[in-house]
Design a protein around this motif. Structure first.
Motif, PDB file in Angstrom:
ATOM      1  N   PHE A  48     -33.711 -46.255 -11.554  1.00  0.00           N
ATOM      2  CA  PHE A  48     -34.866 -45.497 -11.079  1.00  0.00           C
ATOM      3  C   PHE A  48     -34.544 -44.007 -10.958  1.00  0.00           C
ATOM      4  CE2 PHE A  48     -35.490 -49.799  -9.201  1.00  0.00           C
ATOM      5  CZ  PHE A  48     -36.550 -50.156 -10.017  1.00  0.00           C
ATOM      6  N   ILE A  49     -33.285 -43.716 -10.656  1.00  0.00           N
ATOM      7  CA  ILE A  49     -32.885 -42.309 -10.613  1.00  0.00           C
ATOM      8  C   ILE A  49     -32.982 -41.692 -12.005  1.00  0.00           C
ATOM      9  CG2 ILE A  49     -30.921 -40.756 -10.269  1.00  0.00           C
ATOM     10  CD1 ILE A  49     -30.051 -42.536  -7.940  1.00  0.00           C
ATOM     11  N   LEU A  50     -32.547 -42.427 -13.012  1.00  0.00           N
ATOM     12  CA  LEU A  50     -32.602 -41.911 -14.380  1.00  0.00           C
ATOM     13  C   LEU A  50     -34.039 -41.627 -14.812  1.00  0.00           C
ATOM     14  CD1 LEU A  50     -29.964 -44.130 -16.248  1.00  0.00           C
ATOM     15  CD2 LEU A  50     -29.773 -41.706 -15.673  1.00  0.00           C
ATOM     16  N   ILE A  51     -34.927 -42.587 -14.629  1.00  0.00           N
ATOM     17  CA  ILE A  51     -36.304 -42.365 -15.081  1.00  0.00           C
ATOM     18  C   ILE A  51     -37.005 -41.331 -14.216  1.00  0.00           C
ATOM     19  CG2 ILE A  51     -36.488 -44.651 -16.135  1.00  0.00           C
ATOM     20  CD1 ILE A  51     -38.142 -45.568 -13.760  1.00  0.00           C
ATOM     21  N   SER A  52     -36.585 -41.193 -12.960  1.00  0.00           N
ATOM     22  CA  SER A  52     -37.200 -40.197 -12.082  1.00  0.00           C
ATOM     23  C   SER A  52     -36.770 -38.785 -12.460  1.00  0.00           C
ATOM     24  CB  SER A  52     -36.845 -40.476 -10.619  1.00  0.00           C
ATOM     25  OG  SER A  52     -37.404 -41.704 -10.194  1.00  0.00           O
ATOM     26  N   ILE A  53     -35.541 -38.626 -12.912  1.00  0.00           N
ATOM     27  CA  ILE A  53     -35.093 -37.316 -13.391  1.00  0.00           C
ATOM     28  C   ILE A  53     -35.931 -36.894 -14.592  1.00  0.00           C
ATOM     29  CG2 ILE A  53     -33.205 -36.082 -14.522  1.00  0.00           C
ATOM     30  CD1 ILE A  53     -31.268 -37.700 -12.761  1.00  0.00           C
ATOM     31  N   GLY A  54     -36.096 -37.830 -15.539  1.00  0.00           N
ATOM     32  CA  GLY A  54     -36.936 -37.529 -16.699  1.00  0.00           C
ATOM     33  C   GLY A  54     -38.366 -37.244 -16.306  1.00  0.00           C
ATOM     34  N   MET A  55     -38.907 -38.031 -15.366  1.00  0.00           N
ATOM     35  CA  MET A  55     -40.281 -37.843 -14.903  1.00  0.00           C
ATOM     36  C   MET A  55     -40.441 -36.493 -14.211  1.00  0.00           C
ATOM     37  SD  MET A  55     -43.241 -39.403 -14.905  1.00  0.00           S
ATOM     38  CE  MET A  55     -42.943 -41.183 -14.998  1.00  0.00           C
ATOM     39  N   CYS A  56     -39.415 -36.062 -13.494  1.00  0.00           N
ATOM     40  CA  CYS A  56     -39.465 -34.782 -12.805  1.00  0.00           C
ATOM     41  C   CYS A  56     -39.646 -33.642 -13.805  1.00  0.00           C
ATOM     42  CB  CYS A  56     -38.191 -34.577 -11.988  1.00  0.00           C
ATOM     43  SG  CYS A  56     -38.193 -33.074 -10.983  1.00  0.00           S
ATOM     44  N   PHE A  57     -38.889 -33.655 -14.892  1.00  0.00           N
ATOM     45  CA  PHE A  57     -39.029 -32.624 -15.919  1.00  0.00           C
ATOM     46  C   PHE A  57     -40.434 -32.623 -16.504  1.00  0.00           C
ATOM     47  CE2 PHE A  57     -34.320 -32.531 -16.197  1.00  0.00           C
ATOM     48  CZ  PHE A  57     -34.138 -31.157 -16.178  1.00  0.00           C
ATOM     49  N   VAL A  58     -40.954 -33.815 -16.793  1.00  0.00           N
ATOM     50  CA  VAL A  58     -42.292 -33.914 -17.383  1.00  0.00           C
ATOM     51  C   VAL A  58     -43.353 -33.391 -16.431  1.00  0.00           C
ATOM     52  CG1 VAL A  58     -44.068 -35.523 -18.176  1.00  0.00           C
ATOM     53  CG2 VAL A  58     -41.697 -35.836 -18.912  1.00  0.00           C
ATOM     54  N   TRP A 241     -42.691 -49.434 -13.084  1.00  0.00           N
ATOM     55  CA  TRP A 241     -41.573 -48.522 -12.848  1.00  0.00           C
ATOM     56  C   TRP A 241     -41.999 -47.059 -12.970  1.00  0.00           C
ATOM     57  CZ3 TRP A 241     -36.122 -50.302 -14.767  1.00  0.00           C
ATOM     58  CH2 TRP A 241     -35.834 -51.552 -14.196  1.00  0.00           C
ATOM     59  N   GLU A 242     -42.994 -46.809 -13.810  1.00  0.00           N
ATOM     60  CA  GLU A 242     -43.482 -45.431 -13.931  1.00  0.00           C
ATOM     61  C   GLU A 242     -44.067 -44.943 -12.605  1.00  0.00           C
ATOM     62  OE1 GLU A 242     -46.489 -48.398 -14.824  1.00  0.00           O
ATOM     63  OE2 GLU A 242     -44.593 -47.959 -15.840  1.00  0.00           O
ATOM     64  N   LEU A 243     -44.689 -45.856 -11.871  1.00  0.00           N
ATOM     65  CA  LEU A 243     -45.255 -45.489 -10.575  1.00  0.00           C
ATOM     66  C   LEU A 243     -44.163 -45.245  -9.541  1.00  0.00           C
ATOM     67  CD1 LEU A 243     -48.277 -47.968 -10.388  1.00  0.00           C
ATOM     68  CD2 LEU A 243     -48.227 -45.607 -11.204  1.00  0.00           C
ATOM     69  N   ILE A 244     -43.078 -46.002  -9.639  1.00  0.00           N
ATOM     70  CA  ILE A 244     -41.940 -45.771  -8.750  1.00  0.00           C
ATOM     71  C   ILE A 244     -41.354 -44.389  -9.012  1.00  0.00           C
ATOM     72  CG2 ILE A 244     -39.591 -46.515  -8.185  1.00  0.00           C
ATOM     73  CD1 ILE A 244     -40.451 -49.381  -8.829  1.00  0.00           C
ATOM     74  N   ALA A 245     -41.209 -44.038 -10.307  1.00  0.00           N
ATOM     75  CA  ALA A 245     -40.654 -42.727 -10.658  1.00  0.00           C
ATOM     76  C   ALA A 245     -41.570 -41.603 -10.193  1.00  0.00           C
ATOM     77  CB  ALA A 245     -40.441 -42.650 -12.172  1.00  0.00           C
ATOM     78  N   ILE A 246     -42.868 -41.755 -10.418  1.00  0.00           N
ATOM     79  CA  ILE A 246     -43.826 -40.729  -9.991  1.00  0.00           C
ATOM     80  C   ILE A 246     -43.790 -40.582  -8.478  1.00  0.00           C
ATOM     81  CG2 ILE A 246     -46.279 -40.136  -9.860  1.00  0.00           C
ATOM     82  CD1 ILE A 246     -46.609 -41.603 -12.573  1.00  0.00           C
TER      83      ILE A 246
END
Length: 325
Positions: A48-58, A241-246
């Motif tokens: 979740f940290i990995l996808i959240s880092i990517g989501m943060c940039f987006v 998981w996208e909602l968790i990252a957001i």
């Protein structure tokens, strides 16, 4: 240009909340700070940290990436098939799978001028469909020979899980990229005002392309961790998981409208949300009460709504202050 950390966003609040929860849990639960709980917690949440880092940039560019969960599932399946060739091959395949998905997202958004929400929603459905087709609608077992299983279950220096090591390296790289490199300033400028960024001579399309590629690659690497940790490629995993990252990114203070954000605070958001459910699991074990996974989803949604309300109020006060000046 705005800075990535802004006092009015109160990103420090996530750190205060995180500290309070850790102190509370360490005092209440005997095994909370046990090596097993810490290792399993960070090993699982590293995805979740990995996808959240990517989501943060987006999100900092004013976009959104709803495809990360599907990309994780697809990557885990692809990686499971190449697992006999070792962890290096698996990491390359996982990253390439995510890169292709991220690149397609960027092309659709930039060239076809499709809104990020629609473009990445389509990729979410497509990637999940491909994962189910390639896997035959069932889990794909990994090879238990070679170095791949060690990645999901082994420890570096008998201390730190390998997925956590990779996650730490990527987190440091992402922080440097945002805070110390021209690319980070370009990301924030595009999110703040895309037209103004073009007038400044910034390569807006290149920046947008790179953030979606980064998001895709990190989702692909999360898929590697998923397959290695669970012993199989999981085509049905990653739902929501996208909602968790957001949620984690927003909890960390990043604006959904773009132009402002923090990698470290986003990571803290992941840890904070993960600890909340870790504590609920401890309480379930104590027999105090039982909360099903369905109620956990409700709690996550209410928590995100509360953060959005607070963020909207802060932005309102910021606008009023600017108007008064």
């Amino acid at each position: 240009m705005k800075k990535s950390q802004h006092p009015l966003l109160r990103t420090e609040a996530v750190w205060v909340a995180l500290t309070l929860i850790i102190v509370f849990a360490s005092l209440r639960y005997d095994d909370f700070l046990s090596p097993y709980n810490i290792e399993s917690f960070f090993s699982y949440n590293s995805m979740f940290i990995l996808i959240s880092i990517g989501m943060c940039f987006v999100i900092m560019t004013g976009g959104i990436d709803l495809s990360v969960g599907g990309v994780v599932a697809l990557s885990s399946v692809m990686v499971a098939y190449v697992s006999p060739y070792g962890i290096v091959t698996a990491l390359i395949v996982g990253a390439l799978t995510g890169l292709i998905c991220g690149l397609i997202n960027a092309v659709v958004i930039i060239r076809l001028r499709i809104a990020p929400f629609i473009a990445t929603l389509a990729m979410m459905l497509a990637s999940r469909g491909v994962a189910l087709l390639v896997s035959g609608k069932q889990s794909v077992p990994i090879s238990w020979e070679g170095s791949f299983p060690e990645y999901g279950m082994g420890l570096m220096f008998d201390l730190i899980p390998w997925p956590v090591v990779v996650c730490l390296v990527i987190a440091i790289m992402a922080w440097v990229l945002l805070e110390k490199m021209p690319f980070g300033r370009a990301v924030l400028a595009v999110g703040e005002d895309e037209e103004a960024a073009k007038l400044m001579g910034l390569k807006v399309n290149k920046t947008i392309t790179l953030v979606y590629v980064i998001s895709g690659v990190l989702a692909g690497l999360a898929g590697v961790t998923l397959a290695a940790s669970f012993g199989a490629g999981q085509p049905a995993e990653g739902v929501g998981w996208e909602l968790i990252a957001i949620s984690a990114v927003v909890v960390g203070g990043t604006l959904l409208t773009g132009g402002l954000g923090s990698i470290t605070a986003s990571i803290a958001g992941v840890v904070l949300m993960g600890l909340i459910f870790n504590i609920l699991n401890f309480e379930n074990g104590y027999g105090s009460f039982t909360i099903s996974t369905y109620w956990q989803s409700v709690i996550r949604g209410l928590f995100l709504l509360l953060v959005l309300i607070i963020q909207a109020e802060v932005l309102k006060r910021l606008r009023n202050k600017k108007t008064a000046q």
